[in-house]
Design a protein around this motif. Structure first.
Motif, mmCIF file in Angstrom:
data_model
loop_
_atom_site.group_PDB
_atom_site.id
_atom_site.type_symbol
_atom_site.label_atom_id
_atom_site.label_comp_id
_atom_site.label_asym_id
_atom_site.label_seq_id
_atom_site.Cartn_x
_atom_site.Cartn_y
_atom_site.Cartn_z
ATOM 1 N N LEU B 63 6.501 6.801 -1.755
ATOM 2 C CA LEU B 63 7.014 5.892 -2.786
ATOM 3 C C LEU B 63 6.278 6.105 -4.104
ATOM 4 C CD1 LEU B 63 7.522 2.629 -0.697
ATOM 5 C CD2 LEU B 63 9.295 4.023 -1.764
ATOM 6 N N ARG B 64 4.973 6.293 -4.020
ATOM 7 C CA ARG B 64 4.191 6.532 -5.236
ATOM 8 C C ARG B 64 4.665 7.789 -5.948
ATOM 9 N NH1 ARG B 64 3.076 2.062 -4.435
ATOM 10 N NH2 ARG B 64 1.086 1.176 -3.785
ATOM 11 N N THR B 65 4.870 8.819 -5.165
ATOM 12 C CA THR B 65 5.314 10.088 -5.748
ATOM 13 C C THR B 65 6.688 9.938 -6.392
ATOM 14 O OG1 THR B 65 4.138 11.217 -3.977
ATOM 15 C CG2 THR B 65 5.671 12.525 -5.281
ATOM 16 N N LEU B 66 7.578 9.276 -5.693
ATOM 17 C CA LEU B 66 8.921 9.073 -6.230
ATOM 18 C C LEU B 66 8.866 8.259 -7.516
ATOM 19 C CD1 LEU B 66 10.884 8.349 -2.923
ATOM 20 C CD2 LEU B 66 11.023 10.380 -4.360
ATOM 21 N N GLU B 67 7.954 7.306 -7.530
ATOM 22 C CA GLU B 67 7.805 6.498 -8.730
ATOM 23 C C GLU B 67 7.304 7.363 -9.889
ATOM 24 O OE1 GLU B 67 4.875 3.478 -8.415
ATOM 25 O OE2 GLU B 67 5.517 2.425 -10.224
ATOM 26 N N ARG B 68 6.291 8.168 -9.585
ATOM 27 C CA ARG B 68 5.728 9.030 -10.616
ATOM 28 C C ARG B 68 6.764 10.016 -11.157
ATOM 29 N NH1 ARG B 68 1.425 11.209 -7.529
ATOM 30 N NH2 ARG B 68 1.318 9.200 -6.498
ATOM 31 N N ASP B 69 7.666 10.445 -10.284
ATOM 32 C CA ASP B 69 8.702 11.378 -10.720
ATOM 33 C C ASP B 69 9.839 10.670 -11.449
ATOM 34 O OD1 ASP B 69 7.415 13.616 -9.843
ATOM 35 O OD2 ASP B 69 8.446 13.721 -7.923
ATOM 36 N N GLY B 70 9.737 9.353 -11.508
ATOM 37 C CA GLY B 70 10.768 8.618 -12.237
ATOM 38 C C GLY B 70 12.052 8.408 -11.464
ATOM 39 N N LEU B 71 11.964 8.526 -10.134
ATOM 40 C CA LEU B 71 13.184 8.401 -9.324
ATOM 41 C C LEU B 71 13.399 6.991 -8.802
ATOM 42 C CD1 LEU B 71 12.905 11.756 -7.368
ATOM 43 C CD2 LEU B 71 14.222 11.249 -9.425
ATOM 44 N N ILE B 72 12.324 6.252 -8.664
ATOM 45 C CA ILE B 72 12.454 4.871 -8.223
ATOM 46 C C ILE B 72 11.589 3.968 -9.100
ATOM 47 C CG2 ILE B 72 12.866 5.516 -5.821
ATOM 48 C CD1 ILE B 72 10.010 4.639 -5.208
ATOM 49 N N ILE B 73 11.873 2.671 -9.027
ATOM 50 C CA ILE B 73 11.081 1.690 -9.747
ATOM 51 C C ILE B 73 10.476 0.735 -8.750
ATOM 52 C CG2 ILE B 73 11.176 -0.263 -11.333
ATOM 53 C CD1 ILE B 73 13.248 1.116 -12.896
ATOM 54 N N ARG B 74 9.206 0.476 -8.955
ATOM 55 C CA ARG B 74 8.502 -0.460 -8.095
ATOM 56 C C ARG B 74 8.303 -1.762 -8.862
ATOM 57 N NH1 ARG B 74 3.135 -1.362 -4.956
ATOM 58 N NH2 ARG B 74 2.270 -2.714 -6.560
ATOM 59 N N THR B 75 8.712 -2.860 -8.274
ATOM 60 C CA THR B 75 8.550 -4.141 -8.934
ATOM 61 C C THR B 75 7.750 -5.080 -8.050
ATOM 62 O OG1 THR B 75 10.777 -3.821 -9.825
ATOM 63 C CG2 THR B 75 9.747 -5.959 -10.178
#
Lengths: 126, 126
Positions: B63-75
């Motif tokens: 999830l962290r990686t996906l967030e860093r790649d701009g593919l997901i948003i963590r709220t």
DNA sequence: ATCTATACACACCTTGAGGTAACTGACGTG
DNA sequence: CACGTCAGTTACCTCAAGGTGTGTATAGAT
């Protein structure tokens, strides 16, 4: 929501996922790419030269897998010293075309990735 | 030959390759898929349930990686107990659409893979 | 006072991917 | 006879990916 797999059985889905995983991995992708660029059958040693950084072991190993998946053809000419040539199958060519589309899309959107732009304020981690 | 990368710099090419590798790997692909299917933000624990077989560690990590790649948003909702929701970004959604095309193509051609049909006689190994 | 739920972080350990290096076999060449 | 060529194979070793299991903060419920 997007339901892009609605018509797939779990079986198909899993198999496709596996194939996508295998083909999109580091060495397979690069080997297919090199073979495509060459536009002609390549010998083992030519591949070694062009796929920068690969070890002999990984090359043989990956080539075997690609062959088993039906993406490349291995042709052994029983000469001395032996000559072996690898070339894309039509399937391999087609798959690469599909991947290339994705590839191009990514390149076009490179600036959007790595986007800390999309970060919400609420997202700030403790 | 197919020259599908002619307009890319080596830099772009490498970066795209890396992204494709990362996104098409096992867990990222499955997580994006699950998020897409859900069609709504999902909590961490919901993801754990739906991404079968993933460990807690790998889930957070991916999830962290996906967030860093701009593919997901963590709220993060600062409640007690904490609530965290993950959702696809537009970029993530679009990427998944692209991958889905490839995915579908593979499913349609599943019968061609695993093809020992394409084996030439000269290919017979010693 | 204890228990529960949530979303992790952290330490520890195993497994397998992948690197390196040496060996092979068959034949032509010096 | 030794040597080089090609396309591997095999044994050995390393390192990092990933699993497991435990710790943590907070507040409400019992």
């Amino acid at each position: 929501m997007f339901d892009f797999c609605s018509s797939m059985t779990d079986e198909q889905d899993a198999r496709a996922r596996e194939l996508i995983e295998r083909a999109a991995a580091k060495w397979p992708l690069r080997i297919l790419h090199v073979l495509s660029d060459a536009g002609a059958p390549l010998r083992f040693s030519r591949l070694m030269e062009r796929v920068e950084g690969i070890s002999q072991k990984m090359l043989t190993q990956t080539l075997r897998t690609l062959e088993r998946d039906g993406l490349i053809i291995r042709t052994l000419y029983p000469e001395v010293p032996p000559r072996v040539e690898y070339e894309l199958t039509p399937l391999g060519r087609d798959l690469l075309m599909q991947v290339a589309a994705l590839w191009r899309w990514i390149v076009e959107h490179l600036d959007d990735f790595d986007a800390r732009k999309a970060v919400k304020l609420t997202t700030a981690r403790a």
